[in-house]
Motif scaffolding. Sequence first.
Motif, mmCIF file in Angstrom:
data_model
loop_
_atom_site.group_PDB
_atom_site.id
_atom_site.type_symbol
_atom_site.label_atom_id
_atom_site.label_comp_id
_atom_site.label_asym_id
_atom_site.label_seq_id
_atom_site.Cartn_x
_atom_site.Cartn_y
_atom_site.Cartn_z
ATOM 1 N N SER A 74 -23.551 -8.555 1.565
ATOM 2 C CA SER A 74 -22.102 -8.617 1.958
ATOM 3 C C SER A 74 -21.767 -7.237 1.819
ATOM 4 O O SER A 74 -22.541 -6.084 1.224
ATOM 5 N N VAL A 75 -20.549 -6.668 2.572
ATOM 6 C CA VAL A 75 -20.177 -5.418 2.714
ATOM 7 C C VAL A 75 -19.346 -5.360 1.386
ATOM 8 O O VAL A 75 -18.413 -6.140 1.217
ATOM 9 N N THR A 76 -19.573 -4.260 0.497
ATOM 10 C CA THR A 76 -18.624 -4.114 -0.809
ATOM 11 C C THR A 76 -18.072 -2.648 -0.090
ATOM 12 O O THR A 76 -18.382 -1.623 0.250
ATOM 13 N N TYR A 77 -16.411 -2.900 -0.457
ATOM 14 C CA TYR A 77 -15.399 -1.611 -0.151
ATOM 15 C C TYR A 77 -15.187 -0.978 -1.033
ATOM 16 O O TYR A 77 -14.841 -1.469 -2.296
ATOM 17 N N PHE A 78 -14.614 0.346 -0.893
ATOM 18 C CA PHE A 78 -14.378 1.192 -2.059
ATOM 19 C C PHE A 78 -13.233 2.034 -1.405
ATOM 20 O O PHE A 78 -13.105 2.541 -0.376
ATOM 21 N N PRO A 79 -12.311 2.523 -2.266
ATOM 22 C CA PRO A 79 -11.049 2.992 -1.827
ATOM 23 C C PRO A 79 -11.384 4.571 -1.584
ATOM 24 O O PRO A 79 -12.515 5.015 -2.157
ATOM 25 N N LEU A 80 -10.701 5.246 -0.573
ATOM 26 C CA LEU A 80 -10.987 6.524 -0.195
ATOM 27 C C LEU A 80 -10.433 7.412 -1.393
ATOM 28 O O LEU A 80 -9.354 6.828 -2.203
#
Length: 405
Positions: free
Chosen positions: A239-245
Amino acid sequence: MKFPFKAFLSILFVVLPSADASPLRRDTGKATLSFAARVNARGAVNVADADRARAQAMKQAGSMGKRAGRSSFTIANGVVTYTAQVGIGSPATEYTLLIDTGSSNTWLGASAPYNPTSTSVDTGNTVSVSYGSGKFSGEEYTDTVTLSTGLVIAEQYIGVASSADGFDGVDGILGVGPADLTEGTVSNVNTVPTVTDNLYSQGIIGTETLGIYFVPPSVPDSAGELTFGGHDGSKTTSSVTYFPLTTTTPASYYWGIDQSISYGHSTILSETAGIVDTGTTLILIASDALSKYQTATGATMDETTGLLMITSGQYDKLKTLTFKIGGQAYGLTPNAQIWPRSLNADIGGASDSIYLIVGDIGSNSGSGLDFINGYAFLQRYYSVFDTTNNQVGFATTPHTDATCN
């Protein structure tokens, strides 16, 4: 097609049709465009110097802050290229545009002249953008932009160059970076919407995201993809794991994140801000971090290529290089840390030598932009650039642990 190296900074790919009648594949609010890597064997290219020059230019531009005429940057070097045939107007005239995630203005006129049609509107505003060693200026228009069947944008802002330097062989740029990079480039407006912005606002895609699937150039089938409006789950193995800018400048003006880097069990770069950039060939890290990496690997500097070089015995002892982002670890195996040996000649290297793909960003840590996860990282991990939610995501692919180099 010949691209003069001094006109550009970093890496490109060539968009080619897939085996289907159309290179576009649609799936509920998203559309995918295939491309393939094409090597330009044009002699020695110092990739490290080009990447470092790009990094320093981006730092300088970012440190100027908003409303300061900040420059944008193309993605090109003399080893691999990518472009797209983009239709402008109705009926459309096709132009050869560089696809650039490091800048956001879409423009043409560097080679072929603009052909106005019934959908062309001169806004009366001027546009001017500097790309380090290239630049253009001219008039800002709105017009219909056709990326492919099903990706047709009405009233897209485009620049029409009356003067352009450093863009031989192409007509202009298709900018798909953050819209803030257009600030200060067009007169009488704050920013102009990018093609991704308008694909979303006109309901063509369901979310303002861009998924990018790169493939190592040494893989026999090196086709890759740009997916507007989401990501292609068939190309990922997780799965794609997202991180804040990141909020740290100047990295925050680009696709910036916070991460630390370790080699084996030793930290070589503590958590700090940097960027994810398809336009950088290598993985660049702060000078003090590179010194630790060089010592740990036993590498020596090769002056011809500008890359660190190791022996076959040192390669056998290489440890995993781990990028820790938001508690998630992304490792580069020993094979993923070396330049594709089949492309050694394209950077002026010896065919039997082993070069590392980690380079010097040109300054010590603490600058606010201490690393760049470039193409060498992104060819091992699927990346998603999410404007809607201000985040960047990663997923593994079949090539994450490949031994193709």
